[in-house]
Design an enzyme around this catalytic site. Structure first.
Site, short mmCIF file in Angstrom:
data_model
loop_
_atom_site.label_atom_id
_atom_site.label_comp_id
_atom_site.label_asym_id
_atom_site.label_seq_id
_atom_site.Cartn_x
_atom_site.Cartn_y
_atom_site.Cartn_z
CD GLU A 192 1.45 -11.28 -5.86
OE1 GLU A 192 1.04 -10.19 -5.42
OE2 GLU A 192 1.11 -11.71 -6.98
CG HIS B 286 19.38 12.56 2.76
ND1 HIS B 286 20.15 13.53 3.36
CD2 HIS B 286 20.03 12.20 1.63
CE1 HIS B 286 21.23 13.76 2.62
NE2 HIS B 286 21.18 12.96 1.55
CE LYS C 209 -7.48 -10.78 -4.68
NZ LYS C 209 -7.28 -11.55 -5.90
O1 PA5 Z 1 1.01 -11.53 -10.04
C1 PA5 Z 1 -0.20 -11.72 -9.94
O2 PA5 Z 1 -0.73 -12.74 -10.37
C2 PA5 Z 1 -1.10 -10.69 -9.29
O3 PA5 Z 1 -0.37 -9.60 -8.85
C3 PA5 Z 1 -2.14 -10.21 -10.26
O4 PA5 Z 1 -1.52 -9.62 -11.37
C4 PA5 Z 1 -3.09 -9.19 -9.62
O5 PA5 Z 1 -3.68 -9.76 -8.48
C5 PA5 Z 1 -4.17 -8.78 -10.60
O6 PA5 Z 1 -4.88 -9.88 -11.05
P1 PA5 Z 1 -5.81 -9.81 -12.32
O7 PA5 Z 1 -4.99 -9.52 -13.50
O8 PA5 Z 1 -6.44 -11.17 -12.40
O9 PA5 Z 1 -6.82 -8.72 -12.09
#
Ligand code: PA5
Length: 447
Positions: free
Chosen positions: A298, A319, A433
């Site tokens: 990310e 494996h 989303k």
């Molecule tokens: O790294 C990030 O920002 C995301 O993976 C969030 O942690 C994830 O989308 C969850 O978001 P939130 O804590 O607002 O529910």
């Protein structure tokens, strides 16, 4: 010039070994990026780079226990006393870190035999699977339980749906007033629907610092409350993280393993190695691999750039993925994680009939066999054209977990700045989303 105390700190550091990456690359390729690594590290610690309003995690680990940590330990001991099961609701950065720590320290089967006093811990709200929800219902049947809802934004769909269901279950089981004492909300200090609900309902809350994004939040209450409920000493975790903060930011040269890892992965990427397989030989490491995968995926995968992160477990995945790694497309490199063997040894016995032909291993320990598998795999993959980085973590304990989290977060920030991306946003995650909300008819998403 390295000072003596720096040298001492370095000896205790995680060891990054890059002696198995050379082939198409050579040392001058790495030395050529030294200034870039230095600049990226400086940018991160000075707070002058893209996304600099999300670098609160860099200085977060403190030398002393904070008031919030004390409050976490108090809440954890209450949860432990009154619950057979603790359900942790969250997704992405709001769940992977605590699960990674618990499974690495206590094993993937850590829930077996646990109950009140040392509760089982289940993770929910990281899926929209009806089967997973039904399974959780069965697991909670007849059990006393408490719930933590973790969401920085307070609006993420998957955890919000799970929380609504679990909150209502708590209210039906214990009544509204008692249910309130079994709900813990971990969220932004001011913003979001969850903060507002928690304040209106009177649940105990813990704060995610606004300047620590989800995937950089494991060393906040996000990770610390579930770890404490699992019986992990969070003071030791934070001591390890604090030590890491001091050591890995002090040393500014390739003797710093952060520089080595961030530098070499960028050099490999520029030589066409665009997939990194992050491998451990511990089944309990699988979720930690998942945490690493999210952290780097990310943070780096944007603007058409990024190293694709894949987590694997050897020897099991030799494996399944072994063939592809050995002889498939030559665009991969591996990072192999090693820990010191545990003190409790397993010795392979001798069998007088030796029908399985294993007597050649009689008297050898299982970790000796594991070590030979590791060495044999490195040699095979290097021969097959796969560069291998090795990370020697040392002993596996609570301090080490804190150190590993901080170390890899720092590596990620430095590496992403070298790549030329903002490590701290995730604009791409919004696309699915938006489509989903439109399909679901969420108000405001009609067009
Ligand atoms: O790294 C990030 O920002 C995301 O993976 C969030 O942690 C994830 O989308 C969850 O978001 P939130 O804590 O607002 O529910």
């Amino acid at each position: 010039m390295i000072q003596l105390n720096e040298r001492k700190a370095f000896i205790a550091m995680i060891k990054v070994d890059i002696s198995n990456v050379w082939g198409e690359l050579s040392l001058p390729d790495l030395l050529a990026v030294e200034k870039e690594v230095a600049a990226a590290h400086q940018t991160l610690t000075d707070g002058t780079g893209a996304g600099n309003d999300y670098i609160g995690w860099v200085n977060l680990p403190a030398a002393e226990e904070t008031d919030e940590m004390r409050r976490i330990r108090t809440a954890a001991s209450r949860i432990r006393q009154q619950s057979d099961v603790f359900v942790v609701i969250g997704i992405g950065g709001s769940y992977l870190g605590p699960r990674a720590a618990i499974e690495l320290l206590q094993g993937c089967n850590h829930n077996i035999g646990k109950g009140k006093g040392d509760p089982q811990i289940y993770f929910a709200g990281n899926t929209l699977s009806t089967r997973a929800w039904n399974e959780l219902q069965r697991l909670l049947d007849g059990k006393d339980f408490s719930v933590a809802i973790i969401s920085k934004s307070g609006t993420t769909t998957e955890p919000a749906i799970a929380f609504r269901g679990l909150r209502w279950m708590l209210e039906r089981k214990y009544g509204t007033a008692e249910a309130k004492k079994r709900i813990y909300a971990i969220t932004d200090p001011v913003k979001g629907a969850l903060r507002q609900m928690a304040e209106e309902e009177g649940w105990e809350t813990f704060t995610i610092p606004p300047a620590a994004g989800g995937r950089f939040s494991v060393l906040t209450p996000v990770g610390l409350l579930p770890m404490a409920v699992a019986g992990i000493d969070i003071r030791k975790v934070m001591a390890g993280a604090n030590e890491a903060k001091e050591s890995y930011n002090r040393l500014r040269s390739f003797e710093n393993p952060v520089w080595l890892y961030a530098g070499i992965r960028n050099v490999l990427y520029r030589h066409g190695k665009c997939t990194e397989i992050f491998v451990s030989y511990e089944p309990g490491f699988r979720m930690f691999g998942g945490w690493w995968q999210q952290l780097f995926g990310e943070s780096e995968g944007k603007d058409g750039k990024g190293i694709f992160p894949v987590a694997a477990e050897f020897t099991a995945d030799l494996h399944s993925l072994g063939q592809m790694i050995q002889q498939g497309q030559r665009n991969i490199y591996e990072t192999m994680i090693r820990f010191n063997a545990p003190e409790q040894k397993v010795v392979i016995g001798s069998d007088c009939r030796n029908l399985d032909g294993l007597n050649y291993l009689a008297g050898k320990t299982l970790d000796f066999v594991d070590e030979q598998a590791f060495l044999g795999t490195v040699a095979a993959h290097v021969d097959g054209g796969v560069p291998v980085i090795t990370m020697d973590m040392g002993d596996l304990n609570e301090e080490k977990i804190g150190e590993m989290f901080y170390f890899l977060e720092l590596c990620c920030g430095v590496s992403a700045y070298m790549l030329g991306v903002n490590p701290f946003n995730q604009p791409g995650v919004e696309f699915y989303k938006r489509n989903m909300f439109k399909l679901l008819g969420k108000p405001g998403y009609e067009e």
